[in-house]
Design a protein around this motif. Structure first.
Motif, short mmCIF file in Angstrom:
data_model
loop_
_atom_site.label_atom_id
_atom_site.label_comp_id
_atom_site.label_asym_id
_atom_site.label_seq_id
_atom_site.Cartn_x
_atom_site.Cartn_y
_atom_site.Cartn_z
N UNK A 51 3.95 14.27 -11.72
CA UNK A 51 2.53 14.08 -11.86
C UNK A 51 1.65 13.01 -12.06
N UNK A 52 2.20 12.54 -12.96
CA UNK A 52 1.84 11.00 -13.36
C UNK A 52 2.23 9.82 -12.25
N UNK A 53 3.26 10.13 -11.65
CA UNK A 53 3.79 9.12 -10.62
C UNK A 53 3.04 9.44 -9.30
N UNK A 54 2.79 10.66 -9.11
CA UNK A 54 1.70 10.95 -7.88
C UNK A 54 0.48 10.35 -8.03
N UNK A 55 -0.08 10.39 -9.52
CA UNK A 55 -1.50 9.92 -9.87
C UNK A 55 -1.36 8.47 -9.50
N UNK A 56 -0.21 7.79 -10.05
CA UNK A 56 -0.35 6.28 -10.02
C UNK A 56 -0.27 5.84 -8.58
N UNK A 60 -3.16 3.53 -6.40
CA UNK A 60 -2.96 2.21 -5.75
C UNK A 60 -3.01 2.52 -4.22
N UNK A 61 -2.61 3.44 -3.71
CA UNK A 61 -2.62 3.55 -2.15
C UNK A 61 -3.98 3.36 -1.88
N UNK A 62 -4.94 4.25 -2.63
CA UNK A 62 -6.39 4.30 -2.38
C UNK A 62 -7.35 2.95 -2.62
N UNK A 63 -6.88 2.39 -3.72
CA UNK A 63 -7.45 0.90 -4.17
C UNK A 63 -7.01 0.07 -3.09
N UNK A 64 -5.73 0.00 -2.52
CA UNK A 64 -5.29 -0.97 -1.87
C UNK A 64 -5.98 -0.84 -0.17
#
Length: 70
Positions: A51-56, A60-64
Motif C-alpha cells: 500500500x505504501x509503495x502504491x501511494x508513493x 510521484x506520477x501525479x506530481x510529475x
C-alpha cells in the motif's frame, strides 16, 4: 465413548479431561497459534508495504504529470 463418560462425575468431563488435553497438546496448540499470529503479522506488513509503495508511486506520477502540463 458415551457410555464411558456417562458414568463419570461432571467435574471429570468438564474439568479434568480438558486440563489433561491442554497438558498433553499444549505445546502443539501454542505452536499452531504462534504460527498463525506470525503469519497474520507478516501478511499485515506485506499489505502495508505494498500500500505504501502504491501511494508513493501514485504521488510521484501525479506530481510529475502536473509539472509536465506547464
Amino acid at each position: 465413548m458415551r457410555e464411558i463418560f456417562a458414568g463419570l462425575p461432571w467435574w471429570i468431563k468438564w474439568v479434568a479431561v480438558p486440563v489433561i488435553a491442554l497438558v498433553v497438546f499444549g505445546g502443539l496448540i501454542a505452536s499452531v497459534v504462534g504460527f498463525v499470529i506470525t503469519l497474520l503479522f507478516k501478511v499485515l506488513v506485506f499489505v502495508a508495504l505494498v500500500g505504501g509503495l502504491i501511494y508513493v508511486v501514485r504521488k510521484f506520477t501525479t506530481s510529475s504529470s502536473s509539472r509536465g502540463d506547464w
